[in-house]
Design a protein around this motif. Structure first.
Motif, PDB file in Angstrom:
ATOM      1  N   ALA A 162      16.746  21.864 -24.111  1.00  0.00           N
ATOM      2  CA  ALA A 162      15.571  22.579 -24.700  1.00  0.00           C
ATOM      3  C   ALA A 162      15.373  22.540 -25.856  1.00  0.00           C
ATOM      4  O   ALA A 162      15.576  22.971 -26.524  1.00  0.00           O
ATOM      5  N   CYS A 166      12.097  22.585 -27.058  1.00  0.00           N
ATOM      6  CA  CYS A 166      11.887  23.806 -28.007  1.00  0.00           C
ATOM      7  C   CYS A 166      11.878  24.961 -28.461  1.00  0.00           C
ATOM      8  O   CYS A 166      11.816  26.542 -29.506  1.00  0.00           O
ATOM      9  N   GLY A 167      13.200  24.890 -28.174  1.00  0.00           N
ATOM     10  CA  GLY A 167      14.485  26.033 -28.897  1.00  0.00           C
ATOM     11  C   GLY A 167      14.238  27.526 -27.759  1.00  0.00           C
ATOM     12  O   GLY A 167      14.926  28.528 -28.297  1.00  0.00           O
ATOM     13  N   GLY A 168      13.347  27.433 -26.857  1.00  0.00           N
ATOM     14  CA  GLY A 168      12.667  28.554 -26.082  1.00  0.00           C
ATOM     15  C   GLY A 168      12.274  29.526 -25.834  1.00  0.00           C
ATOM     16  O   GLY A 168      12.161  30.272 -25.637  1.00  0.00           O
ATOM     17  N   MET A 219      19.692  29.919 -20.820  1.00  0.00           N
ATOM     18  CA  MET A 219      19.572  28.430 -21.411  1.00  0.00           C
ATOM     19  C   MET A 219      20.098  28.606 -22.669  1.00  0.00           C
ATOM     20  O   MET A 219      21.203  27.936 -22.925  1.00  0.00           O
ATOM     21  N   CYS A 261      13.990  22.899 -20.486  1.00  0.00           N
ATOM     22  CA  CYS A 261      15.735  23.402 -19.417  1.00  0.00           C
ATOM     23  C   CYS A 261      15.245  24.260 -18.300  1.00  0.00           C
ATOM     24  O   CYS A 261      16.079  24.930 -18.233  1.00  0.00           O
ATOM     25  N   CYS A 320       9.527  28.302 -24.137  1.00  0.00           N
ATOM     26  CA  CYS A 320       8.494  28.228 -23.087  1.00  0.00           C
ATOM     27  C   CYS A 320       7.357  27.377 -23.837  1.00  0.00           C
ATOM     28  O   CYS A 320       6.370  27.610 -23.107  1.00  0.00           O
ATOM     29  N   ALA A 321       7.826  26.524 -24.574  1.00  0.00           N
ATOM     30  CA  ALA A 321       6.447  25.783 -24.653  1.00  0.00           C
ATOM     31  C   ALA A 321       7.276  23.917 -24.182  1.00  0.00           C
ATOM     32  O   ALA A 321       6.343  22.754 -25.033  1.00  0.00           O
ATOM     33  N   CYS A 322       8.154  23.298 -23.687  1.00  0.00           N
ATOM     34  CA  CYS A 322       8.586  21.980 -23.726  1.00  0.00           C
ATOM     35  C   CYS A 322       8.982  22.022 -22.134  1.00  0.00           C
ATOM     36  O   CYS A 322       9.374  20.818 -21.849  1.00  0.00           O
ATOM     37  N   SER A 323      10.081  22.975 -20.917  1.00  0.00           N
ATOM     38  CA  SER A 323      10.296  22.306 -19.912  1.00  0.00           C
ATOM     39  C   SER A 323      11.450  21.862 -19.715  1.00  0.00           C
ATOM     40  O   SER A 323      11.351  20.803 -18.446  1.00  0.00           O
ATOM     41  N   LEU A 352      12.829  28.027 -15.378  1.00  0.00           N
ATOM     42  CA  LEU A 352      13.325  27.529 -16.938  1.00  0.00           C
ATOM     43  C   LEU A 352      14.029  28.116 -17.274  1.00  0.00           C
ATOM     44  O   LEU A 352      14.337  29.257 -17.675  1.00  0.00           O
ATOM     45  N   CYS A 370      14.821  28.941 -20.166  1.00  0.00           N
ATOM     46  CA  CYS A 370      14.301  30.108 -21.807  1.00  0.00           C
ATOM     47  C   CYS A 370      14.476  31.313 -21.668  1.00  0.00           C
ATOM     48  O   CYS A 370      14.493  32.163 -21.583  1.00  0.00           O
TER      49      CYS A 370
END
Ligand code: FES
Length: 107
Positions: A38, A40-42, A25, A49, A44-47, A85, A87
């Protein structure tokens, strides 16, 4: 260092070298490659990426952990085999030659 090919949904390819220790990512983000948001910035909270990994690479990547698997359920049109993902994919020499394609949209 790994040379990674990112393919936009429309087919445009971006080939970049990404340092070991970064994520796939971050390689896209830092090179201004569109299609990986991206949000959520990496963490693993948004999907957002989400990518489809080239079939040749599916087996070569480390397995998804439970958190990535759960978050992929929220991705746009996930593919059971090929979706990852970015990230959660750490870059190393082992990823040299990786090819990923972005989905039509992120969520
Ligand atoms: S950047 Fe949010 S899940 Fe990957």
């Amino acid at each position: 260092m790994a040379r990674i090919t990112y393919i936009e949904h429309g087919g445009k390819e971006h080939v970049v070298e990404v340092q070991n220790g970064m994520t796939v990512m971050e390689g896209a983000r830092d090179n201004g490659i569109p299609g990986i948001e991206a949000d959520c910035g990496g963490a693993c909270a948004c999907s957002t990426c989400h990518v489809y990994v080239h079939p040749d690479w599916v087996e070569k990547l480390p397995e998804k952990d439970e958190m990535e698997q759960d978050m992929l359920d929220f991705a746009y049109e996930p593919d059971l085999e090929r979706s990852r993902l970015t990230c959660q994919l750490k870059v190393s020499d082992a990823l040299d030659g990786l090819i990923v394609q972005m989905p039509e949209k992120q969520i």
